[in-house]
Design a protein around this motif. Structure first.
Motif, PDB file in Angstrom:
ATOM      1  N   TRP A 121       0.829  -1.211   0.000  1.00 10.89           N
ATOM      2  CA  TRP A 121       0.000   0.000   0.000  1.00 10.89           C
ATOM      3  C   TRP A 121       0.862   1.258   0.000  1.00 10.89           C
ATOM      4  O   TRP A 121       0.589   2.216  -0.740  1.00 10.89           O
ATOM      5  N   LEU A 122       1.919   1.265   0.813  1.00 10.93           N
ATOM      6  CA  LEU A 122       2.786   2.441   0.881  1.00 10.93           C
ATOM      7  C   LEU A 122       3.478   2.694  -0.452  1.00 10.93           C
ATOM      8  O   LEU A 122       3.607   3.844  -0.884  1.00 10.93           O
ATOM      9  N   GLN A 123       3.903   1.619  -1.109  1.00 11.80           N
ATOM     10  CA  GLN A 123       4.567   1.784  -2.398  1.00 11.80           C
ATOM     11  C   GLN A 123       3.605   2.353  -3.432  1.00 11.80           C
ATOM     12  O   GLN A 123       3.959   3.225  -4.223  1.00 11.80           O
ATOM     13  N   ARG A 124       2.365   1.855  -3.433  1.00  5.81           N
ATOM     14  CA  ARG A 124       1.383   2.347  -4.393  1.00  5.81           C
ATOM     15  C   ARG A 124       0.939   3.769  -4.065  1.00  5.81           C
ATOM     16  O   ARG A 124       0.730   4.593  -4.951  1.00  5.81           O
ATOM     17  N   ARG A 125       0.795   4.065  -2.778  1.00  2.56           N
ATOM     18  CA  ARG A 125       0.259   5.360  -2.359  1.00  2.56           C
ATOM     19  C   ARG A 125       1.284   6.481  -2.494  1.00  2.56           C
ATOM     20  O   ARG A 125       0.956   7.599  -2.934  1.00  2.56           O
ATOM     21  N   PHE A 126       2.535   6.223  -2.120  1.00  2.00           N
ATOM     22  CA  PHE A 126       3.530   7.292  -2.056  1.00  2.00           C
ATOM     23  C   PHE A 126       4.644   7.157  -3.086  1.00  2.00           C
ATOM     24  O   PHE A 126       5.434   8.086  -3.254  1.00  2.00           O
ATOM     25  N   THR A 165       9.717   7.717  -2.053  1.00  2.00           N
ATOM     26  CA  THR A 165       9.185   8.242  -0.794  1.00  2.00           C
ATOM     27  C   THR A 165       9.029   7.139   0.245  1.00  2.00           C
ATOM     28  O   THR A 165       9.320   7.348   1.433  1.00  2.00           O
ATOM     29  N   ALA A 166       8.580   5.962  -0.186  1.00  2.00           N
ATOM     30  CA  ALA A 166       8.425   4.856   0.753  1.00  2.00           C
ATOM     31  C   ALA A 166       9.773   4.412   1.306  1.00  2.00           C
ATOM     32  O   ALA A 166       9.903   4.116   2.502  1.00  2.00           O
ATOM     33  N   GLU A 175       9.233   6.067  -9.887  1.00  2.00           N
ATOM     34  CA  GLU A 175       8.353   5.062 -10.458  1.00  2.00           C
ATOM     35  C   GLU A 175       9.163   4.125 -11.344  1.00  2.00           C
ATOM     36  O   GLU A 175      10.102   4.536 -12.009  1.00  2.00           O
TER      37      GLU A 175
END
Length: 286
Positions: A141-146, A150-151, A266
């Motif tokens: 979730w953190l990788q997808r969200r931020f 950033t993660a 990304e």
């Protein structure tokens, strides 16, 4: 990322249970017998490994008949030539040196300076295991969200904060145990996030036939200098005191975050010629 997250969670369950069990084994049977029981579990693990089927698909592309030195050189050059993998490796190496200096003193610090018993020490480590279950679950979730960068930066920064709480515990003897449990829990959250994301990035960035060589290079460069960290940590702790050494090492963990500033956020990779069924390129992120 999702698959590596599931693997991380499965290991984290053991990390959560093991330290607490160890504390009670030491309390009831004494340390030597607890270590003996621990050693016996490795024989059980070896039996489980022996049950794994050994039918493996042929490598794609077929393995080349390269000499050992050439294979080592390919792994190192692929790792060092990829800007993002190089940054992660330098961050990890710096972090490991400083964290090993902390680990060299940690149990002695808890038992001698803070007066914690075996059960309390076990509880501290168990909190790290519980935290790692949370971290492994949050990583996708953190990788997808931020985003990737950033993660990684956030998890490494949280690691530095968690390490910084360790010397703070000596200033509040009555709260030492909850402070260390908080430190261990936050560290448990941070490291799976970092490791799941960097491992997934490496799996995407490196062609299949170079995975083993790059992994070996990663392991050598990230972990090869950790004995130096343990020696320096032990010497500095004996010479200057454990708390000053822990403070300096925690600062080093924070500074390791700086290596991550150059990472691209990304990752979508163009097919690399002959790189197997995933077809990711080691050098050409879009």
């Amino acid at each position: 990322v999702d698959a590596n997250s599931k693997l991380s969670i499965s290991g984290s369950v053991a990390d959560a249970v093991g330290p607490g069990v160890a504390g009670y084994l030491i309390q009831f049977f004494s340390a030597p017998y607890a270590i003996f029981i621990d050693a016996m579990t490795y024989f059980a693990a070896a039996g489980m490994y022996a049950s794994i089927p050994d039918h493996e698909p042929a490598p794609n592309p077929p393995a080349r008949d390269a000499g050992l030195l050439r294979r080592v050189a390919e792994g190192l050059s692929t790792l060092w030539g990829h800007r993002d993998l190089r940054a992660i490796m330098l961050c990890g190496a710096t972090h490991n040196i400083c964290s090993t200096a902390i680990r060299a003193l940690f149990i002695l610090y808890m038992s001698d300076e803070l007066g914690l018993g075996p059960e309390a020490v076990g509880l501290v480590f168990a909190c790290g295991g519980v935290g790692s279950i949370v971290g492994g679950s949050l990583a996708p979730w953190l990788q997808r969200r931020f985003g990737t960068r950033t993660a990684l930066v956030g998890s490494q920064s949280l690691t530095g904060f968690a390490r910084g709480l360790i010397p703070v515990a000596a200033s509040f003897p009555g709260l030492a145990l909850p402070i260390l449990c908080t430190s261990s829990g936050l560290l448990g959250v941070a490291r799976p996030v970092f490791n799941v994301i960097q491992l997934s990035l490496r799996g995407r960035a490196v062609p299949d036939h170079l995975q083993g060589r790059v992994t070996a290079s990663f392991g050598f460069l990230m972990w090869g200098f950790t004995p130096l960290g343990a020696l320096v940590g032990g010497y500095a702790g004996a010479t200057f005191g454990m708390r000053p050494t822990l403070i300096v090492a925690a600062i080093g963990v924070v500074l390791a975050t700086g290596w991550l500033a150059s990472i691209r956020d990304e990752y979508r990779f163009s097919p690399a010629p002959g790189s197997g069924n995933r077809g990711e390129s080691a050098t050409s992120p879009e």
